[in-house]
Design a protein around this motif. Structure first.
Motif, PDB file in Angstrom:
ATOM      1  N   TYR A 159       8.135  -4.662   0.831  1.00 41.78           N
ATOM      2  CA  TYR A 159       7.284  -3.822   1.666  1.00 41.78           C
ATOM      3  C   TYR A 159       5.951  -4.506   1.934  1.00 41.78           C
ATOM      4  O   TYR A 159       5.493  -4.575   3.075  1.00 41.78           O
ATOM      5  N   LEU A 160       5.316  -5.008   0.882  1.00 37.29           N
ATOM      6  CA  LEU A 160       4.029  -5.671   1.043  1.00 37.29           C
ATOM      7  C   LEU A 160       4.142  -6.880   1.972  1.00 37.29           C
ATOM      8  O   LEU A 160       3.240  -7.139   2.768  1.00 37.29           O
ATOM      9  N   ALA A 161       5.245  -7.591   1.897  1.00 33.82           N
ATOM     10  CA  ALA A 161       5.433  -8.780   2.735  1.00 33.82           C
ATOM     11  C   ALA A 161       5.535  -8.424   4.216  1.00 33.82           C
ATOM     12  O   ALA A 161       5.255  -9.262   5.073  1.00 33.82           O
ATOM     13  N   THR A 162       5.914  -7.177   4.529  1.00 37.43           N
ATOM     14  CA  THR A 162       6.042  -6.790   5.935  1.00 37.43           C
ATOM     15  C   THR A 162       4.703  -6.422   6.566  1.00 37.43           C
ATOM     16  O   THR A 162       4.603  -6.331   7.785  1.00 37.43           O
ATOM     17  N   LEU A 163       3.701  -6.211   5.732  1.00 37.77           N
ATOM     18  CA  LEU A 163       2.404  -5.764   6.237  1.00 37.77           C
ATOM     19  C   LEU A 163       1.559  -6.940   6.717  1.00 37.77           C
ATOM     20  O   LEU A 163       1.625  -8.027   6.149  1.00 37.77           O
ATOM     21  N   PRO A 164       0.718  -6.693   7.724  1.00 38.43           N
ATOM     22  CA  PRO A 164      -0.262  -7.724   8.094  1.00 38.43           C
ATOM     23  C   PRO A 164      -1.190  -7.958   6.901  1.00 38.43           C
ATOM     24  O   PRO A 164      -1.381  -7.058   6.067  1.00 38.43           O
ATOM     25  N   ASN A 165      -1.771  -9.115   6.815  1.00 38.79           N
ATOM     26  CA  ASN A 165      -2.568  -9.495   5.655  1.00 38.79           C
ATOM     27  C   ASN A 165      -3.642  -8.473   5.312  1.00 38.79           C
ATOM     28  O   ASN A 165      -3.802  -8.102   4.147  1.00 38.79           O
ATOM     29  N   ASP A 166      -4.382  -7.969   6.307  1.00 40.96           N
ATOM     30  CA  ASP A 166      -5.454  -7.025   6.020  1.00 40.96           C
ATOM     31  C   ASP A 166      -4.906  -5.708   5.451  1.00 40.96           C
ATOM     32  O   ASP A 166      -5.460  -5.136   4.518  1.00 40.96           O
ATOM     33  N   LYS A 167      -3.791  -5.236   5.992  1.00 40.87           N
ATOM     34  CA  LYS A 167      -3.170  -4.011   5.477  1.00 40.87           C
ATOM     35  C   LYS A 167      -2.602  -4.237   4.069  1.00 40.87           C
ATOM     36  O   LYS A 167      -2.672  -3.357   3.215  1.00 40.87           O
ATOM     37  N   ARG A 168      -2.013  -5.423   3.853  1.00 44.22           N
ATOM     38  CA  ARG A 168      -1.464  -5.743   2.537  1.00 44.22           C
ATOM     39  C   ARG A 168      -2.567  -5.679   1.488  1.00 44.22           C
ATOM     40  O   ARG A 168      -2.388  -5.105   0.418  1.00 44.22           O
ATOM     41  N   GLU A 169      -3.726  -6.231   1.810  1.00 37.73           N
ATOM     42  CA  GLU A 169      -4.846  -6.203   0.873  1.00 37.73           C
ATOM     43  C   GLU A 169      -5.347  -4.775   0.650  1.00 37.73           C
ATOM     44  O   GLU A 169      -5.705  -4.404  -0.468  1.00 37.73           O
ATOM     45  N   GLU A 170      -5.334  -3.988   1.696  1.00 33.46           N
ATOM     46  CA  GLU A 170      -5.756  -2.590   1.598  1.00 33.46           C
ATOM     47  C   GLU A 170      -4.817  -1.809   0.670  1.00 33.46           C
ATOM     48  O   GLU A 170      -5.257  -1.059  -0.203  1.00 33.46           O
ATOM     49  N   VAL A 171      -3.523  -1.992   0.860  1.00 35.48           N
ATOM     50  CA  VAL A 171      -2.532  -1.316   0.017  1.00 35.48           C
ATOM     51  C   VAL A 171      -2.633  -1.809  -1.421  1.00 35.48           C
ATOM     52  O   VAL A 171      -2.597  -1.017  -2.366  1.00 35.48           O
ATOM     53  N   ALA A 172      -2.799  -3.110  -1.591  1.00 37.14           N
ATOM     54  CA  ALA A 172      -2.923  -3.670  -2.945  1.00 37.14           C
ATOM     55  C   ALA A 172      -4.153  -3.104  -3.641  1.00 37.14           C
ATOM     56  O   ALA A 172      -4.093  -2.757  -4.830  1.00 37.14           O
ATOM     57  N   ALA A 173      -5.257  -2.991  -2.924  1.00 33.19           N
ATOM     58  CA  ALA A 173      -6.481  -2.432  -3.510  1.00 33.19           C
ATOM     59  C   ALA A 173      -6.250  -0.969  -3.908  1.00 33.19           C
ATOM     60  O   ALA A 173      -6.687  -0.532  -4.994  1.00 33.19           O
ATOM     61  N   ALA A 174      -5.570  -0.196  -3.066  1.00 28.78           N
ATOM     62  CA  ALA A 174      -5.286   1.202  -3.384  1.00 28.78           C
ATOM     63  C   ALA A 174      -4.392   1.316  -4.613  1.00 28.78           C
ATOM     64  O   ALA A 174      -4.619   2.163  -5.487  1.00 28.78           O
TER      65      ALA A 174
END
Length: 103
Positions: free
Chosen positions: A81-96
């Motif tokens: 799932y994380l790999a499908t996200l654009p980099n900025d969104k991936r970082e946002e989700v990871a931070a959450a």
């Protein structure tokens, strides 16, 4: 390494609710071959056969060769799932997720 692959194949099959017979049919393998792989009784597997099994399980071949600590079914789903996200969104989700973990 084959022990990790064996465990991942079994765990993924069970998570998908597949029987050994169903996985064998989907991958063009025999019941006994899948059973032996899951029990870690196969020392040598052709890459094509391993790819066929991975594909039948909805995995990429590379998923079978990740760090053994990251091979859980849910962990792989999260990484995909994380790999499908654009980099900025991936970082946002990871931070959450890290905020949730650190509660």
């Amino acid at each position: 390494m084959l022990e990790t692959i064996s465990r991942m194949i079994r765990d993924r099959r069970l998570a998908l609710g597949l029987t050994i017979e169903e996985l064998a049919e989907r991958s063009g393998s025999s019941y006994s071959f899948i059973s032996r792989i899951e029990r870690g009784k196969v020392d040598n597997v052709k890459l094509k056969k391993l790819n066929d099994i991975a594909t039948a399980l909805g995995l990429n071949m590379s998923d079978l060769f990740v760090d053994p600590n990251l091979t859980g079914v849910q962990t792989l789903e999260l990484m995909k799932y994380l790999a499908t996200l654009p980099n900025d969104k991936r970082e946002e989700v990871a931070a959450a997720l890290m905020k949730i973990i650190n509660l």
